[in-house]
Design a protein around this motif. Structure first.
Motif, PDB file in Angstrom:
ATOM      1  N   GLU A 158     -58.382  15.416  -5.015  1.00 55.72           N
ATOM      2  CA  GLU A 158     -58.190  16.825  -4.709  1.00 55.72           C
ATOM      3  C   GLU A 158     -58.077  17.015  -3.203  1.00 55.72           C
ATOM      4  N   GLN A 159     -57.061  17.776  -2.819  1.00 55.45           N
ATOM      5  CA  GLN A 159     -56.839  18.005  -1.391  1.00 55.45           C
ATOM      6  C   GLN A 159     -58.005  18.798  -0.812  1.00 55.45           C
ATOM      7  N   SER A 160     -58.489  18.333   0.316  1.00 60.68           N
ATOM      8  CA  SER A 160     -59.658  18.970   0.913  1.00 60.68           C
ATOM      9  C   SER A 160     -59.278  20.303   1.536  1.00 60.68           C
ATOM     10  N   ASP A 161     -60.188  21.241   1.406  1.00 65.63           N
ATOM     11  CA  ASP A 161     -60.041  22.562   1.998  1.00 65.63           C
ATOM     12  C   ASP A 161     -61.188  22.730   2.989  1.00 65.63           C
ATOM     13  N   PRO A 162     -60.904  22.862   4.284  1.00 69.71           N
ATOM     14  CA  PRO A 162     -61.989  22.945   5.268  1.00 69.71           C
ATOM     15  C   PRO A 162     -62.997  24.038   4.966  1.00 69.71           C
ATOM     16  N   VAL A 163     -62.547  25.178   4.468  1.00 65.59           N
ATOM     17  CA  VAL A 163     -63.468  26.279   4.205  1.00 65.59           C
ATOM     18  C   VAL A 163     -64.385  25.937   3.034  1.00 65.59           C
ATOM     19  N   LEU A 164     -63.837  25.301   1.996  1.00 62.85           N
ATOM     20  CA  LEU A 164     -64.676  24.912   0.860  1.00 62.85           C
ATOM     21  C   LEU A 164     -65.689  23.847   1.275  1.00 62.85           C
ATOM     22  N   LEU A 165     -65.259  22.905   2.113  1.00 60.69           N
ATOM     23  CA  LEU A 165     -66.199  21.893   2.609  1.00 60.69           C
ATOM     24  C   LEU A 165     -67.295  22.539   3.450  1.00 60.69           C
ATOM     25  N   LEU A 166     -66.928  23.548   4.234  1.00 59.47           N
ATOM     26  CA  LEU A 166     -67.930  24.283   5.009  1.00 59.47           C
ATOM     27  C   LEU A 166     -68.921  24.968   4.080  1.00 59.47           C
ATOM     28  N   LEU A 167     -68.415  25.579   3.006  1.00 52.75           N
ATOM     29  CA  LEU A 167     -69.290  26.239   2.045  1.00 52.75           C
ATOM     30  C   LEU A 167     -70.285  25.253   1.438  1.00 52.75           C
ATOM     31  N   ILE A 168     -69.786  24.082   1.038  1.00 53.11           N
ATOM     32  CA  ILE A 168     -70.660  23.081   0.429  1.00 53.11           C
ATOM     33  C   ILE A 168     -71.748  22.669   1.416  1.00 53.11           C
ATOM     34  N   LEU A 169     -71.360  22.429   2.662  1.00 52.13           N
ATOM     35  CA  LEU A 169     -72.315  21.987   3.680  1.00 52.13           C
ATOM     36  C   LEU A 169     -73.396  23.039   3.910  1.00 52.13           C
TER      37      LEU A 169
ATOM     38  N   VAL B 214     -71.061  34.645  12.308  1.00 52.51           N
ATOM     39  CA  VAL B 214     -70.519  33.447  12.969  1.00 52.51           C
ATOM     40  C   VAL B 214     -69.696  32.612  11.990  1.00 52.51           C
ATOM     41  N   LEU B 215     -70.203  32.426  10.765  1.00 51.28           N
ATOM     42  CA  LEU B 215     -69.472  31.635   9.768  1.00 51.28           C
ATOM     43  C   LEU B 215     -68.137  32.277   9.420  1.00 51.28           C
ATOM     44  N   LEU B 216     -68.113  33.604   9.320  1.00 46.82           N
ATOM     45  CA  LEU B 216     -66.847  34.292   9.038  1.00 46.82           C
ATOM     46  C   LEU B 216     -65.868  34.124  10.188  1.00 46.82           C
ATOM     47  N   LYS B 217     -66.366  34.191  11.414  1.00 44.37           N
ATOM     48  CA  LYS B 217     -65.479  33.996  12.565  1.00 44.37           C
ATOM     49  C   LYS B 217     -64.982  32.553  12.620  1.00 44.37           C
ATOM     50  N   MET B 218     -65.811  31.600  12.189  1.00 47.04           N
ATOM     51  CA  MET B 218     -65.365  30.214  12.149  1.00 47.04           C
ATOM     52  C   MET B 218     -64.203  30.034  11.178  1.00 47.04           C
ATOM     53  N   THR B 219     -64.213  30.774  10.070  1.00 45.29           N
ATOM     54  CA  THR B 219     -63.150  30.658   9.074  1.00 45.29           C
ATOM     55  C   THR B 219     -61.993  31.618   9.338  1.00 45.29           C
ATOM     56  N   SER B 220     -62.017  32.290  10.497  1.00 43.05           N
ATOM     57  CA  SER B 220     -60.967  33.257  10.859  1.00 43.05           C
ATOM     58  C   SER B 220     -60.826  34.347   9.796  1.00 43.05           C
ATOM     59  N   THR B 221     -61.959  34.810   9.303  1.00 47.41           N
ATOM     60  CA  THR B 221     -61.988  35.869   8.296  1.00 47.41           C
ATOM     61  C   THR B 221     -62.545  37.135   8.936  1.00 47.41           C
TER      62      THR B 221
ATOM     63  N   ILE C  90     -65.591  28.516  16.364  1.00 42.73           N
ATOM     64  CA  ILE C  90     -65.143  29.866  16.043  1.00 42.73           C
ATOM     65  C   ILE C  90     -63.621  29.931  16.149  1.00 42.73           C
ATOM     66  N   GLY C  91     -62.997  30.490  15.119  1.00 38.12           N
ATOM     67  CA  GLY C  91     -61.541  30.637  15.115  1.00 38.12           C
ATOM     68  C   GLY C  91     -60.799  29.434  14.569  1.00 38.12           C
ATOM     69  N   ASN C  92     -61.521  28.396  14.130  1.00 38.66           N
ATOM     70  CA  ASN C  92     -60.837  27.204  13.604  1.00 38.66           C
ATOM     71  C   ASN C  92     -60.009  27.513  12.359  1.00 38.66           C
TER      72      ASN C  92
ATOM     73  N   ASP D 160     -61.025  19.756   9.326  1.00 32.45           N
ATOM     74  CA  ASP D 160     -62.386  19.992   8.865  1.00 32.45           C
ATOM     75  C   ASP D 160     -63.297  20.409  10.017  1.00 32.45           C
ATOM     76  N   PHE D 161     -64.305  21.199   9.667  1.00 34.19           N
ATOM     77  CA  PHE D 161     -65.316  21.578  10.652  1.00 34.19           C
ATOM     78  C   PHE D 161     -66.226  20.378  10.916  1.00 34.19           C
ATOM     79  N   ASN D 162     -66.694  20.263  12.145  1.00 28.04           N
ATOM     80  CA  ASN D 162     -67.595  19.168  12.506  1.00 28.04           C
ATOM     81  C   ASN D 162     -68.901  19.320  11.734  1.00 28.04           C
ATOM     82  N   GLN D 163     -69.137  18.379  10.804  1.00 32.83           N
ATOM     83  CA  GLN D 163     -70.280  18.533   9.905  1.00 32.83           C
ATOM     84  C   GLN D 163     -71.610  18.440  10.645  1.00 32.83           C
TER      85      GLN D 163
END
Length: 792
Positions: free
Chosen positions: A205-216, A742-749, A368-370, A376-379
């Protein structure tokens, strides 16, 4: 050389001395009479609950992996374009998946074509026609009164159960039934011929940075309260322990030795907690085999912690117990004549407590803004930043409680007793609330993040749920008119729009042009197009529909033109290629928004009298049903009717929107984890509350002996719990909102505060504390007796 020889024994003796001090502390924990055992058991229970949840968490990756492997091992329907030839090792499988109320029932019809046909995992032999093998959970449901409606459409005789290797969870509803004549209905994605079970090409499955952020973030938020509670549990009975240490100073031990003895006591409680935790985990592991949380179930064998992570827990918990104890004693002066706590303690400093959350924000700021476009976000930065922000709650809360209660004024007797107690031991009150505050702060942040990105993973289906709520899909060759009559006779069905649908191409093979064909009566056809007039025997061509964008319908629908139903395509199986000539007198129709798909329906519309018999085999029946939702189990009644029409027929319940499976899975995982953490929070708070009441047994008895009303004391205990929890929830809300932003700004939401979610998370935290407080009232009433003043 002589100096060195003298030096080594001295160092060795110091090491032995430190070890002896720790050993003495361990002995005190288990040989201090009922007092020592009570404290050790309370500490072990608190630590054990946390350890059990940590072990469960370390087992989750393995459980998910096993579920995925079991699902892949039984994979059969692969949407194969090419149909393999019949052989002595082939099996025809039909997908009979369906829903029963809120549960999904996995069903397969099996027709072996030779003696070497592959058996599905967990099945010992093929069921004959009229027989089926079922999962234990489905068998239990079918034998119960609540499964009566399901039993009507699964009427085959049960001849066995599916083994664990063929199921992904203990509560899964699944069955295999015997069938015959399936080969004539082979259709990609519905009925297929296979020679083995298992996914031959498991795609990644293709990775989605936002979903990986959610899991983390989910993992960090769920584990932080556990760590906080373990740290609080090792400090149970701290005041009584310090008084015992003062007695040790009286007989000659120095301050360092007493601290090491205290660390030994904490180490003993933590090790005992590890044993309790292993026991709790084993009990919970077995209970998990009979539980289902948010439609997720596992077998006990799935929950095997990673050996490396389990070893890490076994080492980290005792080490943390020792470090927390030494840290707690840094500001306590233990002298031979007592513990210096009665004097006015130094006010807590704020500046260093602010460093933790500010450092957390600094770690998150570079991302922020990634959004999704920058990988992927730096885990490590995400984990460190979230941990520091949540740890900041535990650092700030004692200062907030101390500063607030110092300014509280006069009130009733219960209020004054509570406030004075909080002023004397604000740190203890803050420790009790820390876990709740951390959990609520993390939950608010996640709620904001989920609500913010929800639209990215939710899309409209285009299904008009105001016109129909269910769709029935009938196999090729099943007459639609009799089926529609059966649906109309079904209780709870208000209207039926029945169609036979297919495709017409400009040539028999690899057509360059073509469009859909829809067959139905005039009332049904008016639901898919605008007709000026309609009578049975008419044929229409819809002009200007979105479906036919790029097609010249005037040319395609020219009277006398030959078209082909179910044309063949290169690389695909041979199709029917039935010729059909556009009749003279074909009428024009205007498009209308479709019942399904959200776009205009195009192509040809044919009434039943105008349909040539030759076209019937190329058409599939679809019935769109408008339901009276007030009729109990109306969906199950429709599904029973569908099975009665044809066993290979299926139904779909319509919804206006649908959500990405992985997003739903992460959200479900959060709910499952949150339920476990809330259970831990409640249990640990109750243990902590009981320990606090036990330490104050003589004080409560003395107050009652002097005439204080029990109602007043009960209210004072409630106030002592309510004040810190209100302050903790306010702080948690502020930190949670900051982290969520902060998390929303990281996801550009765009930042949007879901106040309903914030209030619900805060309310859940407050409800847990209220339940724990009410559960502690009966022990409190038993302690408020003059007999409690007895001592030895």
């Amino acid at each position: 050389m002589s100096v060195r020889r003298g030096h080594l024994p001295r160092e060795r003796s110091r090491a032995w001395g430190r070890a002896a001090d720790l050993t003495l502390g361990v002995r005190f924990a288990f040989t201090g009479g009922r007092e020592g055992w009570t404290r050790a058991v309370l500490t072990a229970v608190g630590v054990g609950l946390g350890v059990a949840l940590l072990l469960l968490t370390t087992a989750i990756p393995n459980a998910l992996s096993v579920r995925h492997e079991r699902e892949a091992a039984r994979s059969d329907i692969a949407f194969a374009i090419d149909t393999m030839p019949k052989a002595n090792d082939t099996l025809v499988v039909a997908d009979l998946d369906e829903d029963f109320r809120d549960d999904t029932v996995r069903g397969r019809a099996l027709e072996p074509e030779g003696p070497r046909a592959p058996l599905p995992p967990g099945v010992d032999e093929f069921p004959a026609v009229g027989e089926m093998v079922v999962s234990p959970a489905l068998k239990k449901l079918l034998e119960s009164d609540s499964g009566a409606l399901l039993r009507e459409r699964l009427a085959d005789r049960i001849v066995g159960t599916i083994g664990e290797s063929g199921l992904i969870g203990s509560a899964e509803l699944a069955y295999y039934r015997g069938a015959e004549g399936l080969a004539a209905h082979i259709t990609p994605g519905r009925v297929e011929r296979v020679d083995r079970f298992g996914d031959p090409e498991p795609g990644e499955e293709q990775s989605d940075p936002v979903l990986l952020l959610l899991i983390l973030v989910v993992f960090v938020v769920l584990l932080m309260p556990v760590a906080v509670f373990i740290a609080a549990a090792v400090r149970f009975g701290g005041e009584r322990r310090d008084r015992r240490l003062a007695a040790l100073r009286l007989v000659g031990s120095d301050s360092r030795m007493t601290r090491r003895i205290a660390a030994g006591e904490a180490l003993a409680g933590a090790v005992l907690g590890l044993l309790f935790g292993a026991g709790f985990f084993m009990v919970g592991r077995q209970l998990a085999g009979s539980a289902e949380v948010f439609r997720i179930s596992v077998f006990p064998s799935y929950l095997n912690p990673s050996p490396l992570l389990a070893l890490l827990v076994a080492v980290a918990v005792p080490a943390a117990a020792v470090l927390v104890t030494l840290f707690a004693l840094r500001g306590v002066v233990i002298e031979p004549l007592g513990v210096v706590r009665a004097g006015r303690p130094a006010r807590r400093q704020l500046w260093w407590r602010l460093i933790l959350p500010l450092a957390g924000l600094a770690m998150l700021y570079p991302m922020i803004g990634n959004g999704r476009e920058n990988g992927d976000f730096n885990q490590y930065l995400v984990t460190g930043g979230v941990v520091l922000l949540l740890v900041g709650v535990t650092a700030l809360l004692p200062w907030v409680v101390e500063s607030t209660v110092a300014r509280l004024g006069s009130g009733g007797v219960a209020w004054q007793l509570a406030v004075r107690r909080l002023q004397l031991s604000s740190g203890t009150a803050a420790r009790m609330v820390n876990g709740i505050a951390v959990a609520v702060a993390g939950a608010i942040a996640l709620q904001m993040l989920f609500a913010g990105v929800d639209d990215d993973y939710t899309k409209s289906t285009g299904q008009d749920v105001s016109r129909a709520q269910m769709e029935a899909q009938l196999p090729t060759g099943v007459p639609i008119a009799p089926a529609a009559e059966k649906y109309r006779d079904t209780k709870g069905v208000a209207a039926v729009y029945a169609y036979s649908e297919g495709y017409l191409g400009s040539s028999a093979q690899d057509p360059d042009h073509g469009s859909t064909v829809t067959v139905g009566d005039c009332a049904s056809l008016r639901e898919v197009a605008r007709l000026t007039s309609c009578a049975d025997g008419d044929v229409f061509a819809v002009h200007g529909a979105e479906w036919d964008a790029g097609e010249d319908m005037a040319k395609l629908a020219a009277p006398g033109r030959k078209l082909y139903a179910d044309p063949s395509y290169e690389g695909g199986p041979k199709s029917l290629e039935i010729p059909w000539t556009v009749p003279q007198g074909i009428k024009k129709a205007k498009p209308r928004p479709s019942l399904v798909g959200g776009i205009d329906t195009g192509g040809f519309l044919i009434t039943p009298k105008a349909l040539p018999d030759a076209l019937v085999p190329a058409l599939e029946g679809h019935a769109y049903l408008k339901l009276d939702e007030s009729v109990p189990d109306v969906h199950e009644l429709v599904r029973n009717t569908t099975t009665g029409i044809d066993p290979l027929a299926s139904t779909v319940t319509w919804a206006a929107t649908e959500r990405t499976d992985r997003f739903d899975a992460i959200r479900t995982g959060l709910f499952v984890g949150a339920a476990c953490v809330l259970a831990l929070i409640g249990a640990s708070l109750l243990v902590s509350q009981l320990e606090q009441l036990r330490e104050r047994k003589k004080l409560l008895s003395a107050l009652v002996a002097f005439g204080t009303r029990r109602r007043t004391l009960s209210l004072s205990v409630l106030w002592q719990t309510a004040i810190p929890i209100v302050l903790g929830l306010l702080l948690a809300s502020a930190v949670g909102l900051a982290l969520g932003t902060v998390l929303l700004k990281m996801t550009s939401t765009p930042v949007h505060v879901d106040w309903t979610g914030v209030l619900s998370m805060t309310g859940i935290g407050a409800a847990v504390v209220l339940v724990v407080t009410l559960c502690s009232l009966p022990p409190l009433l038993r302690l408020m007796r003059p007999e409690g003043l007895r001592t030895e």
